[in-house]
Write an enzyme that holds these catalytic residues in place. Structure first.
Site, PDB file in Angstrom:
ATOM      1  N   ARG A 225      45.735  42.693 119.932  1.00 53.61           N
ATOM      2  CA  ARG A 225      45.831  43.940 120.818  1.00 53.61           C
ATOM      3  C   ARG A 225      46.505  43.560 122.207  1.00 53.61           C
ATOM      4  O   ARG A 225      45.915  42.537 122.632  1.00 53.61           O
ATOM      5  CB  ARG A 225      44.339  44.924 121.019  1.00 53.61           C
ATOM      6  CG  ARG A 225      43.980  45.596 119.735  1.00 53.61           C
ATOM      7  CD  ARG A 225      45.072  46.626 119.605  1.00 53.61           C
ATOM      8  NE  ARG A 225      44.480  47.394 118.439  1.00 53.61           N
ATOM      9  CZ  ARG A 225      45.171  47.284 117.236  1.00 53.61           C
ATOM     10  NH1 ARG A 225      46.165  46.521 116.708  1.00 53.61           N
ATOM     11  NH2 ARG A 225      44.678  48.456 116.289  1.00 53.61           N
ATOM     12  N   HIS A 273      55.090  46.237 117.448  1.00 51.03           N
ATOM     13  CA  HIS A 273      54.034  46.423 116.348  1.00 51.03           C
ATOM     14  C   HIS A 273      54.316  46.568 115.158  1.00 51.03           C
ATOM     15  O   HIS A 273      53.992  47.610 114.418  1.00 51.03           O
ATOM     16  CB  HIS A 273      53.107  47.802 117.031  1.00 51.03           C
ATOM     17  CG  HIS A 273      51.761  47.659 116.633  1.00 51.03           C
ATOM     18  ND1 HIS A 273      50.842  48.228 117.894  1.00 51.03           N
ATOM     19  CD2 HIS A 273      51.049  47.493 115.691  1.00 51.03           C
ATOM     20  CE1 HIS A 273      49.603  48.124 117.041  1.00 51.03           C
ATOM     21  NE2 HIS A 273      49.655  47.579 115.954  1.00 51.03           N
TER      22      HIS A 273
HETATM   23  C1  OXD Z   1      46.869  48.031 113.496  1.00 51.95           C
HETATM   24  C2  OXD Z   1      47.900  48.317 112.360  1.00 51.95           C
HETATM   25  O1  OXD Z   1      45.610  48.363 113.539  1.00 51.95           O
HETATM   26  O2  OXD Z   1      48.830  48.128 112.555  1.00 51.95           O
HETATM   27  O3  OXD Z   1      47.130  47.400 114.550  1.00 51.95           O
HETATM   28  O4  OXD Z   1      47.225  48.735 111.237  1.00 51.95           O
END
Ligand code: OXD
Length: 310
Positions: A225, A273
């Site tokens: 994160r 992401h």
């Molecule tokens: C996360 C996902 O939790 O992409 O980062 O599932």
């Protein structure tokens, strides 16, 4: 009675369609097609939650995350006490994240940025290949994802170590645990991979003090994160030459602002992401299973421990 998809900033229709495919008789609503009454909502499928939303649904029985992490849901100030919260557990996510991490590690260890720069100058120049012993990989977090990452490096001949809160035995991976194990892992990680969940204990864990303990020229890959990495400290250590590069798939703020240094820093590989994306059908199936479980008075299979944060 049924499921409301509030997946903002992710589009809700793909999740709603997958839920309808998985349970054609179950009513499914979205922000654009709201439920007939708040009383009808039994499950909410979401990524993050604005204050004031959940208390509006008096018959809510379960809150399901659209992703593997639930930190954004747990951050809601008004989570009803005792409401089960579930995360997505998709074996393909471990595979995808491991692919991403290995690709990033090879990007740095096989000098691909250097060769890309040479190519731009039409320059034919060979550099020695870095020996495997100088590509020691350290994985922070040895949950399902961290283990998949650690195992993916073993056939490449890179020495692999892992760090976790409690000791974990992963074949072929040297294990470190607890606060006393962290400096030992850092000191021997030429490639540091963060695959930790976000908790009070991991927020800001990667800062100047910890990152300085990495060997000179080490690279950092963050698939945990953004809030675990102090971006200003990372930038300083990249600029000072202590760190050789960083691959970031998660950020303190997502997306980073257009003028954020991460977009343009020559030593940074920044991606939106995407290291893993759980399949919509898996997310839908697990949300429906969670709803069936709570209706039957059972704890859903992938319910998280709110106190632990994952
Ligand atoms: C996360 C996902 O939790 O992409 O980062 O599932």
């Amino acid at each position: 009675m049924a499921i409301l998809v509030l997946s903002h900033p992710l589009p809700s229709e793909p999740f709603a369609d997958a839920l309808r495919r998985a349970a054609p008789d179950m009513p499914v609503w979205t922000e654009q097609q709201p439920p007939p009454s708040p009383d009808a909502v039994e499950a909410v499928l979401a990524w993050r939650m604005k204050p004031g939303v959940l208390p509006a649904y008096p018959n809510l029985r379960v809150l399901c995350s659209t992703g593997a992490g639930v930190d954004k849901l747990l951050a809601a100030p008004d989570l009803p006490p005792g409401l089960p919260i579930t995360r997505v557990v998709d074996p393909q996510q471990g595979v995808q994240i491991a692919q991403y991490v290995v690709a990033c590690a090879l990007h740095f260890t096989r000098d691909l940025p250097l060769y890309a720069a040479q190519q731009a100058r039409a320059e034919w120049r060979r550099h020695p290949v870095r020996p495997s012993e100088r590509c020691r990989v350290g994985v922070l977090g040895l949950g399902a994802v961290g283990q998949a990452i650690a195992r993916a490096f073993l056939p490449l001949g890179y020495p692999v170590a892992g760090w976790s809160r409690r000791p974990q035995d992963v074949s072929g991976v040297r294990g470190f645990a607890g606060p006393e194990g962290l400096p030992l892992l850092l000191a021997q990680s030429d490639i540091l991979v963060c695959a930790l969940p976000l908790t009070d204990a991991t927020r800001g864990l990667l800062n100047r003090a910890t990152l300085s303990q990495l060997p000179q020229g080490a690279c950092v890959i963050n698939v945990g994160r953004g809030e675990q990495l102090v971006e200003a400290d990372l930038r300083a250590l990249l600029d000072e030459g202590h760190l050789g590069g960083a691959a970031l798939d998660v950020f303190e703020r997502e997306p980073p602002k257009p003028d954020n240094w991460v977009w343009t820093h020559p030593k940074v590989l920044a991606t939106p992401h995407i290291a893993a994306q759980a399949a919509d059908d898996v997310v839908a199936r697990q949300c429906i299973e969670a709803l069936h479980a709570v209706r039957a008075g059972r704890r859903p299979q992938h319910a998280v421990d709110r106190a632990a944060g994952y």
